[in-house]
Scaffold this motif. Structure first.
Motif, PDB file in Angstrom:
ATOM      1  N   UNK A  70       0.858  -1.188   0.000  1.00  0.00           N
ATOM      2  CA  UNK A  70       0.000   0.000   0.000  1.00  0.00           C
ATOM      3  C   UNK A  70       0.891   1.234   0.000  1.00  0.00           C
ATOM      4  N   UNK A  71       0.638   2.153  -0.905  1.00  0.00           N
ATOM      5  CA  UNK A  71       1.484   3.334  -0.988  1.00  0.00           C
ATOM      6  C   UNK A  71       0.849   4.554  -0.346  1.00  0.00           C
ATOM      7  N   UNK A  72       0.119   4.381   0.725  1.00  0.00           N
ATOM      8  CA  UNK A  72      -0.426   5.528   1.458  1.00  0.00           C
ATOM      9  C   UNK A  72       0.703   6.292   2.141  1.00  0.00           C
ATOM     10  N   UNK A  73       1.519   5.569   2.896  1.00  0.00           N
ATOM     11  CA  UNK A  73       2.643   6.177   3.602  1.00  0.00           C
ATOM     12  C   UNK A  73       3.899   5.883   2.805  1.00  0.00           C
ATOM     13  N   UNK A  74       4.627   6.947   2.405  1.00  0.00           N
ATOM     14  CA  UNK A  74       5.822   6.749   1.592  1.00  0.00           C
ATOM     15  C   UNK A  74       7.017   6.382   2.462  1.00  0.00           C
ATOM     16  N   UNK A  75       7.368   7.260   3.416  1.00  0.00           N
ATOM     17  CA  UNK A  75       8.517   6.994   4.271  1.00  0.00           C
ATOM     18  C   UNK A  75       8.503   7.928   5.471  1.00  0.00           C
ATOM     19  N   UNK A  76       9.179   7.545   6.571  1.00  0.00           N
ATOM     20  CA  UNK A  76       9.266   8.435   7.736  1.00  0.00           C
ATOM     21  C   UNK A  76      10.293   9.532   7.492  1.00  0.00           C
ATOM     22  N   UNK A  91       5.946  11.249   5.209  1.00  0.00           N
ATOM     23  CA  UNK A  91       5.477  11.750   3.925  1.00  0.00           C
ATOM     24  C   UNK A  91       4.467  10.743   3.412  1.00  0.00           C
ATOM     25  N   UNK A  92       3.343  11.244   2.932  1.00  0.00           N
ATOM     26  CA  UNK A  92       2.267  10.363   2.483  1.00  0.00           C
ATOM     27  C   UNK A  92       1.829  10.748   1.078  1.00  0.00           C
ATOM     28  N   UNK A  93       1.015   9.920   0.498  1.00  0.00           N
ATOM     29  CA  UNK A  93       0.432  10.182  -0.811  1.00  0.00           C
ATOM     30  C   UNK A  93      -0.407  11.457  -0.739  1.00  0.00           C
ATOM     31  N   UNK A  94      -0.294  12.314  -1.737  1.00  0.00           N
ATOM     32  CA  UNK A  94      -0.974  13.605  -1.700  1.00  0.00           C
ATOM     33  C   UNK A  94      -2.497  13.477  -1.645  1.00  0.00           C
ATOM     34  N   UNK A  95      -3.045  12.409  -2.186  1.00  0.00           N
ATOM     35  CA  UNK A  95      -4.498  12.242  -2.215  1.00  0.00           C
ATOM     36  C   UNK A  95      -5.037  11.510  -0.990  1.00  0.00           C
ATOM     37  N   UNK A  96      -4.165  11.100  -0.078  1.00  0.00           N
ATOM     38  CA  UNK A  96      -4.603  10.383   1.123  1.00  0.00           C
ATOM     39  C   UNK A  96      -5.261  11.339   2.106  1.00  0.00           C
ATOM     40  N   UNK A  97      -6.264  10.840   2.808  1.00  0.00           N
ATOM     41  CA  UNK A  97      -6.937  11.644   3.823  1.00  0.00           C
ATOM     42  C   UNK A  97      -6.431  11.248   5.205  1.00  0.00           C
ATOM     43  N   UNK A  98      -6.787  12.061   6.205  1.00  0.00           N
ATOM     44  CA  UNK A  98      -6.368  11.780   7.569  1.00  0.00           C
ATOM     45  C   UNK A  98      -6.948  10.467   8.078  1.00  0.00           C
ATOM     46  N   UNK A  99      -8.198  10.181   7.734  1.00  0.00           N
ATOM     47  CA  UNK A  99      -8.816   8.944   8.216  1.00  0.00           C
ATOM     48  C   UNK A  99      -8.169   7.712   7.582  1.00  0.00           C
ATOM     49  N   UNK A 113       2.810  15.995   4.102  1.00  0.00           N
ATOM     50  CA  UNK A 113       3.518  15.528   5.287  1.00  0.00           C
ATOM     51  C   UNK A 113       2.530  15.489   6.446  1.00  0.00           C
ATOM     52  N   UNK A 114       2.521  14.382   7.187  1.00  0.00           N
ATOM     53  CA  UNK A 114       1.615  14.246   8.321  1.00  0.00           C
ATOM     54  C   UNK A 114       2.404  13.993   9.596  1.00  0.00           C
ATOM     55  N   UNK A 115       1.989  14.708  10.652  1.00  0.00           N
ATOM     56  CA  UNK A 115       2.549  14.504  11.983  1.00  0.00           C
ATOM     57  C   UNK A 115       1.512  13.732  12.778  1.00  0.00           C
ATOM     58  N   UNK A 116       1.887  12.546  13.227  1.00  0.00           N
ATOM     59  CA  UNK A 116       0.959  11.642  13.898  1.00  0.00           C
ATOM     60  C   UNK A 116       1.304  11.588  15.373  1.00  0.00           C
TER      61      UNK A 116
END
Length: 91
Positions: free
Chosen positions: A1-7, A25-33, A74-77
């Motif tokens: 699954x290519x939702x999350x690219x790399x830390x 870094x995540x796929x640009x079209x991915x949502x938070x959920x 980029x997402x901060x979790x």
């Protein structure tokens, strides 16, 4: 699954690890959920919050050709206390 690219591991993100926050870094079209479900299933953790950020484009010039840098999200979790994501292997 290519939702999350790399830390992402920079000075700032290493400081965020102390607050139990991880940056990817995540796929640009991915949502938070979608990202929340993926992180919880893949790493078996409980996600407390997610912040997303899309940096502005940067222009790149190679001789007479002007292009733009690759866009990413980029997402901060933030995880609940007691959970962690192993980013480094202990050798």
């Amino acid at each position: 699954m290519d939702e999350v690219k790399y830390p992402i591991l920079t000075e700032k993100t290493i400081r965020l690890l102390e607050k139990n926050q991880y940056t990817f870094d995540v796929n640009k079209k991915s949502t938070k959920t979608q990202i929340k479900k993926w992180i919880e299933n893949f790493f078996d953790v409980k996600v407390k919050a997610i912040n997303s950020h899309v940096p502005p484009e940067k222009k790149k010039r190679i001789s007479s050709i002007i292009g733009r840098s690759v866009r990413y999200k980029r997402m901060i979790i933030t995880l609940h206390s007691g959970y962690s994501i192993p980013l480094f292997s202990n050798k």
